[in-house]
Design a protein around this motif. Structure first.
Motif, PDB file in Angstrom:
ATOM      1  N   GLY A 108       0.764  -1.236   0.000  1.00 19.61           N
ATOM      2  CA  GLY A 108       0.000   0.000   0.000  1.00 19.61           C
ATOM      3  C   GLY A 108       0.795   1.286   0.000  1.00 19.61           C
ATOM      4  N   VAL A 109       2.063   1.266   0.449  1.00 18.36           N
ATOM      5  CA  VAL A 109       2.823   2.508   0.579  1.00 18.36           C
ATOM      6  C   VAL A 109       2.982   3.228  -0.762  1.00 18.36           C
ATOM      7  CG1 VAL A 109       5.131   1.521   0.323  1.00 18.36           C
ATOM      8  CG2 VAL A 109       4.800   3.557   1.728  1.00 18.36           C
ATOM      9  N   ASP A 110       2.985   2.474  -1.854  1.00 15.42           N
ATOM     10  CA  ASP A 110       3.080   3.093  -3.184  1.00 15.42           C
ATOM     11  C   ASP A 110       2.099   2.463  -4.177  1.00 15.42           C
ATOM     12  OD1 ASP A 110       4.307   0.644  -3.434  1.00 15.42           O
ATOM     13  OD2 ASP A 110       6.121   1.399  -4.376  1.00 15.42           O
ATOM     14  N   ASP A 111       1.054   1.833  -3.659  1.00 12.33           N
ATOM     15  CA  ASP A 111       0.056   1.154  -4.504  1.00 12.33           C
ATOM     16  C   ASP A 111       0.722   0.236  -5.535  1.00 12.33           C
ATOM     17  OD1 ASP A 111      -2.271   2.130  -3.319  1.00 12.33           O
ATOM     18  OD2 ASP A 111      -2.146   4.008  -4.461  1.00 12.33           O
ATOM     19  N   GLU A 112       1.662  -0.573  -5.065  1.00 12.43           N
ATOM     20  CA  GLU A 112       2.403  -1.454  -5.961  1.00 12.43           C
ATOM     21  C   GLU A 112       1.684  -2.784  -6.129  1.00 12.43           C
ATOM     22  OE1 GLU A 112       6.295  -3.974  -5.332  1.00 12.43           O
ATOM     23  OE2 GLU A 112       6.803  -1.901  -5.833  1.00 12.43           O
ATOM     24  N   PHE A 113       1.517  -3.181  -7.387  1.00 11.07           N
ATOM     25  CA  PHE A 113       0.948  -4.479  -7.734  1.00 11.07           C
ATOM     26  C   PHE A 113       2.034  -5.327  -8.383  1.00 11.07           C
ATOM     27  CE2 PHE A 113      -2.795  -1.809  -7.618  1.00 11.07           C
ATOM     28  CZ  PHE A 113      -3.721  -2.624  -6.971  1.00 11.07           C
ATOM     29  N   LEU A 114       2.082  -6.607  -8.025  1.00  4.97           N
ATOM     30  CA  LEU A 114       3.024  -7.563  -8.600  1.00  4.97           C
ATOM     31  C   LEU A 114       2.233  -8.694  -9.225  1.00  4.97           C
ATOM     32  CD1 LEU A 114       5.758  -9.091  -8.996  1.00  4.97           C
ATOM     33  CD2 LEU A 114       5.453  -9.956  -6.667  1.00  4.97           C
ATOM     34  N   ARG A 115       2.591  -9.040 -10.449  1.00  3.02           N
ATOM     35  CA  ARG A 115       2.008 -10.182 -11.141  1.00  3.02           C
ATOM     36  C   ARG A 115       3.151 -10.975 -11.758  1.00  3.02           C
ATOM     37  NH1 ARG A 115      -0.006  -5.525 -11.519  1.00  3.02           N
ATOM     38  NH2 ARG A 115       1.056  -4.868 -13.373  1.00  3.02           N
ATOM     39  N   GLY A 116       3.145 -12.284 -11.605  1.00  3.32           N
ATOM     40  CA  GLY A 116       4.226 -13.086 -12.170  1.00  3.32           C
ATOM     41  C   GLY A 116       3.768 -14.498 -12.501  1.00  3.32           C
ATOM     42  N   LEU A 117       4.464 -15.110 -13.447  1.00  2.00           N
ATOM     43  CA  LEU A 117       4.160 -16.472 -13.855  1.00  2.00           C
ATOM     44  C   LEU A 117       5.477 -17.194 -14.118  1.00  2.00           C
ATOM     45  CD1 LEU A 117       1.822 -18.416 -14.524  1.00  2.00           C
ATOM     46  CD2 LEU A 117       2.041 -17.670 -16.899  1.00  2.00           C
ATOM     47  N   THR A 118       5.613 -18.380 -13.527  1.00  2.00           N
ATOM     48  CA  THR A 118       6.810 -19.206 -13.695  1.00  2.00           C
ATOM     49  C   THR A 118       6.387 -20.596 -14.145  1.00  2.00           C
ATOM     50  OG1 THR A 118       7.907 -18.035 -11.885  1.00  2.00           O
ATOM     51  CG2 THR A 118       8.874 -20.130 -12.555  1.00  2.00           C
ATOM     52  N   GLY A 119       7.043 -21.116 -15.147  1.00  2.00           N
ATOM     53  CA  GLY A 119       6.824 -22.489 -15.606  1.00  2.00           C
ATOM     54  C   GLY A 119       8.135 -23.239 -15.570  1.00  2.00           C
ATOM     55  N   PHE A 120       8.081 -24.535 -15.268  1.00  6.14           N
ATOM     56  CA  PHE A 120       9.315 -25.318 -15.174  1.00  6.14           C
ATOM     57  C   PHE A 120       9.017 -26.771 -15.482  1.00  6.14           C
ATOM     58  CE2 PHE A 120       7.512 -23.959 -11.179  1.00  6.14           C
ATOM     59  CZ  PHE A 120       7.188 -25.144 -10.518  1.00  6.14           C
ATOM     60  N   THR A 121       9.985 -27.431 -16.117  1.00  9.77           N
ATOM     61  CA  THR A 121       9.829 -28.844 -16.449  1.00  9.77           C
ATOM     62  C   THR A 121      11.195 -29.517 -16.532  1.00  9.77           C
ATOM     63  OG1 THR A 121       8.810 -30.439 -17.981  1.00  9.77           O
ATOM     64  CG2 THR A 121       9.826 -28.480 -18.960  1.00  9.77           C
ATOM     65  N   HIS A 122      11.194 -30.785 -16.191  1.00  9.18           N
ATOM     66  CA  HIS A 122      12.376 -31.634 -16.343  1.00  9.18           C
ATOM     67  C   HIS A 122      11.919 -32.861 -17.123  1.00  9.18           C
ATOM     68  CE1 HIS A 122      16.396 -33.064 -15.296  1.00  9.18           C
ATOM     69  NE2 HIS A 122      15.826 -34.260 -15.298  1.00  9.18           N
ATOM     70  N   GLN A 123      12.391 -32.985 -18.357  1.00  7.67           N
ATOM     71  CA  GLN A 123      11.996 -34.077 -19.246  1.00  7.67           C
ATOM     72  C   GLN A 123      13.247 -34.779 -19.749  1.00  7.67           C
ATOM     73  OE1 GLN A 123       8.728 -34.825 -19.949  1.00  7.67           O
ATOM     74  NE2 GLN A 123       8.079 -33.134 -18.624  1.00  7.67           N
ATOM     75  N   GLY A 124      13.515 -35.968 -19.255  1.00  6.81           N
ATOM     76  CA  GLY A 124      14.696 -36.713 -19.685  1.00  6.81           C
ATOM     77  C   GLY A 124      15.970 -35.948 -19.380  1.00  6.81           C
ATOM     78  N   ASP A 125      16.727 -35.613 -20.427  1.00 10.37           N
ATOM     79  CA  ASP A 125      17.991 -34.897 -20.279  1.00 10.37           C
ATOM     80  C   ASP A 125      17.823 -33.383 -20.258  1.00 10.37           C
ATOM     81  OD1 ASP A 125      19.190 -37.394 -20.399  1.00 10.37           O
ATOM     82  OD2 ASP A 125      19.669 -37.244 -22.536  1.00 10.37           O
ATOM     83  N   PHE A 126      16.582 -32.906 -20.405  1.00  7.24           N
ATOM     84  CA  PHE A 126      16.331 -31.473 -20.538  1.00  7.24           C
ATOM     85  C   PHE A 126      15.683 -30.895 -19.283  1.00  7.24           C
ATOM     86  CE2 PHE A 126      16.490 -33.177 -24.793  1.00  7.24           C
ATOM     87  CZ  PHE A 126      17.330 -32.276 -25.434  1.00  7.24           C
ATOM     88  N   ASP A 127      16.082 -29.673 -18.949  1.00  6.79           N
ATOM     89  CA  ASP A 127      15.588 -28.960 -17.778  1.00  6.79           C
ATOM     90  C   ASP A 127      15.289 -27.525 -18.229  1.00  6.79           C
ATOM     91  OD1 ASP A 127      15.892 -29.388 -14.525  1.00  6.79           O
ATOM     92  OD2 ASP A 127      16.102 -27.291 -15.135  1.00  6.79           O
ATOM     93  N   ILE A 128      14.058 -27.058 -18.027  1.00  3.88           N
ATOM     94  CA  ILE A 128      13.661 -25.729 -18.514  1.00  3.88           C
ATOM     95  C   ILE A 128      12.933 -24.970 -17.407  1.00  3.88           C
ATOM     96  CG2 ILE A 128      12.302 -24.454 -20.224  1.00  3.88           C
ATOM     97  CD1 ILE A 128      12.534 -26.988 -22.020  1.00  3.88           C
ATOM     98  N   VAL A 129      13.317 -23.696 -17.224  1.00  3.65           N
ATOM     99  CA  VAL A 129      12.643 -22.787 -16.299  1.00  3.65           C
ATOM    100  C   VAL A 129      12.419 -21.471 -17.043  1.00  3.65           C
ATOM    101  CG1 VAL A 129      12.786 -21.508 -14.124  1.00  3.65           C
ATOM    102  CG2 VAL A 129      13.804 -23.774 -14.286  1.00  3.65           C
ATOM    103  N   ALA A 130      11.213 -20.908 -16.940  1.00  2.00           N
ATOM    104  CA  ALA A 130      10.936 -19.601 -17.546  1.00  2.00           C
ATOM    105  C   ALA A 130      10.041 -18.807 -16.601  1.00  2.00           C
ATOM    106  CB  ALA A 130      10.259 -19.762 -18.898  1.00  2.00           C
ATOM    107  N   ASN A 131      10.294 -17.492 -16.530  1.00  2.00           N
ATOM    108  CA  ASN A 131       9.543 -16.627 -15.625  1.00  2.00           C
ATOM    109  C   ASN A 131       9.366 -15.267 -16.273  1.00  2.00           C
ATOM    110  OD1 ASN A 131      10.172 -14.231 -13.532  1.00  2.00           O
ATOM    111  ND2 ASN A 131       8.813 -15.708 -12.596  1.00  2.00           N
ATOM    112  N   ILE A 132       8.200 -14.661 -16.048  1.00  3.28           N
ATOM    113  CA  ILE A 132       7.977 -13.266 -16.419  1.00  3.28           C
ATOM    114  C   ILE A 132       7.176 -12.625 -15.290  1.00  3.28           C
ATOM    115  CG2 ILE A 132       5.886 -13.712 -17.766  1.00  3.28           C
ATOM    116  CD1 ILE A 132       7.001 -11.392 -19.652  1.00  3.28           C
ATOM    117  N   ALA A 133       7.518 -11.394 -14.960  1.00  4.77           N
ATOM    118  CA  ALA A 133       6.824 -10.703 -13.867  1.00  4.77           C
ATOM    119  C   ALA A 133       6.743  -9.214 -14.184  1.00  4.77           C
ATOM    120  CB  ALA A 133       7.563 -10.914 -12.546  1.00  4.77           C
ATOM    121  N   GLU A 134       5.716  -8.564 -13.632  1.00  2.00           N
ATOM    122  CA  GLU A 134       5.542  -7.119 -13.802  1.00  2.00           C
ATOM    123  C   GLU A 134       5.174  -6.503 -12.463  1.00  2.00           C
ATOM    124  OE1 GLU A 134       3.254  -3.941 -16.656  1.00  2.00           O
ATOM    125  OE2 GLU A 134       2.134  -5.708 -16.019  1.00  2.00           O
ATOM    126  N   ARG A 135       5.797  -5.365 -12.175  1.00  2.28           N
ATOM    127  CA  ARG A 135       5.462  -4.556 -10.994  1.00  2.28           C
ATOM    128  C   ARG A 135       5.072  -3.172 -11.484  1.00  2.28           C
ATOM    129  NH1 ARG A 135       7.602  -6.076  -5.828  1.00  2.28           N
ATOM    130  NH2 ARG A 135       8.901  -7.915  -5.979  1.00  2.28           N
TER     131      ARG A 135
END
Length: 176
Positions: A57-84
């Motif tokens: 509330g001190v600056d009416d700040e809103f945070l929104r974020g989404l993270t996806g992650f997977t481990h498939q066999g030899d592959f490992d993936i992480v992705a994130n996007i966020a907005e303030r």
């Protein structure tokens, strides 16, 4: 379930004595280790999604974020996007400092580990901040607000090769 973050380790090396990160940093270096999908997944799981919402509330700040992650066999993936997004900063004195921030961050990390002998990771970190901020964020502004734009893009890789047939080889290559 415990809170799991995208930052899972920090190493601090004081002074110019770092052989791992180069000796040019007189004040030292900080190395951050970001999460792999396996750091974020519960046992037995191969993929997940996490949504983040927040408000202050001190600056009416809103945070929104989404993270996806997977481990498939030899592959490992992480992705994130966020907005303030935030507005004027309310001080304890009742005075408001004019401010308007719109910050977008992004992170993606792709890993490939076909064996104990070889692994490769590439990653991207991005930061965008379009803002109007006070010229003195510690107190009452002494002048006009500062209109600024900050952009940062960082690409990195980490390649490891340690062949079991040649125990004297232990190669780590970290371009960025």
């Amino acid at each position: 379930s415990s809170v799991r973050l995208l930052l899972v380790g920090v190493e601090v090396v004081k002074g110019p004595a770092s052989a791992l990160y180069g000796s040019g940093a007189l004040g030292g270096v900080m190395a951050f280790r970001t999460a792999n999908a396996s750091d974020l997944l519960d046992p037995g799981m191969s993929a997940g999604v996490r949504a983040t919402l927040g408000y202050q509330g001190v600056d009416d700040e809103f945070l929104r974020g989404l993270t996806g992650f997977t481990h498939q066999g030899d592959f490992d993936i992480v992705a994130n996007i966020a907005e303030r997004t935030s507005g004027d900063i309310m001080l304890g004195s009742g005075f408001d400092l004019q401010s308007d921030d719109d910050v977008v961050t992004g992170f993606a990390k792709f890993g490939y580990s076909p064996s104990e002998e070889f692994s490769a990771q590439i990653s991207y970190q991005g930061f965008r901040n379009d803002s109007v901020e006070p010229d003195n964020g510690q107190g009452v502004s002494t002048g006009s607000p500062v209109d600024k734009t900050v952009k940062m893009d960082q690409f990195a890789g980490h390649f490891t090769w340690k062949p079991s047939a040649a125990s004297f080889i232990n190669m780590n290559f970290v371009p960025y």
